[in-house]
Scaffold this motif. Structure first.
Motif: not given
Length: 264
Positions: A151, A160, A162, A191, A193
């Motif tokens: 992160e 961000y 997700d 995925k 992110m």
């Protein structure tokens, strides 16, 4: 042989031979990591600095010896700071190889190869299709596939998201009118992110002049981490694959699928 002094080899053990071979392997491995980067020039400068220190010390030049000796005394700390990225890359390579071997052994017992290959093909399908589509339309793209999501490293420089990966989502992110098309998309466990991430550029001096920011960023992120990257050129539409600071240029969609299956 007459005249040859065999006493030089007295006390020379098999462990000494193994010790020399291991040191040679480590030196070669470290050199292969820093070859072609600015770190080589820094290492040459450090060697010259130490050589000058030895000379002035042998010539009993006290003032210069004190000055150079002061730098030498903190040399180990300075080297760690200067070669921070190279040390990080070296440790990542070691950890990555051990981790990959352990995972392969574990998965070979728990899951059949056919099941893993089928699952990977389904997950990779939207990635391959989106890269093929962007290649035809010459839409520039940079996708980074990481083992974990840092992160502080990725989210601080991007948005961000997700979200589950899909062909339309990838194409919409890299659309020229999208506010997120600049920068990289980070994919972890199939995925998306984050998007629009700013990556460190490679400082290698051996890169071709035609390499743009996307290629240099892809090489840079794979030099300092165990991630791999896929680049779609905006100028030519060519697809490239980056791993461990090296790039496979102008690969086909089938080759891209095989490379990603092997890595992911």
């Amino acid at each position: 042989m007459e005249g040859f002094d065999y006493s030089l080899f007295r006390g020379f053990r098999l462990l000494d031979v193994i010790d020399i071979i291991l040191v040679a392997i480590i030196i070669y491995y470290v050199y292969s990591l820093i070859r072609g980067t600015i770190a080589v020039n820094i290492l040459i400068g450090v060697a010259l600095f130490y050589g000058i220190y030895i000379i002035v010390k042998q010539m009993h030049m006290r003032l210069l010896t004190e000055i150079f000796g002061g730098f030498i005394s903190v040399g180990s700390i300075a080297l760690i700071v200067v070669f921070q990225q190279e040390i990080r890359r070296f440790l990542l390579h070691i950890g990555k190889n051990i981790s990959m071997k352990r995972k392969k052994i574990l998965w070979s017992f728990l899951v059949s190869k056919r099941t893993v290959a089928k699952d990977n093909s389904e997950h990779l399908k939207p990635i391959i299709e989106s890269c093929r589509s962007m290649s035809k339309s010459r839409t520039g793209a940079l996708l980074v596939f990481s083992k974990y999501f840092d992160e502080e490293y990725y989210q601080s420089s991007g948005e961000y998201i997700d979200a589950h990966i899909s062909k339309r989502l990838i194409e919409s992110i890299f659309n020229k009118n999208s506010p997120l098309h600049d920068g990289a998309v980070v994919v972890v466990d199939f995925k998306i992110m984050s998007a629009s991430c700013i990556l460190p550029l490679s400082d290698s001096e051996d890169l071709p002049l035609q390499f743009g920011l996307r290629h240099r960023a892809a090489i840079g992120v794979t030099e300092v981490s165990d991630a791999v990257a896929v680049i779609v050129s905006e100028e030519t539409g060519e697809i490239s694959f980056a791993k461990d600071g090296n790039v496979n240029m102008n690969i086909t969609h089938e080759e891209l699928a095989e490379l990603l299956k092997e890595e992911l």
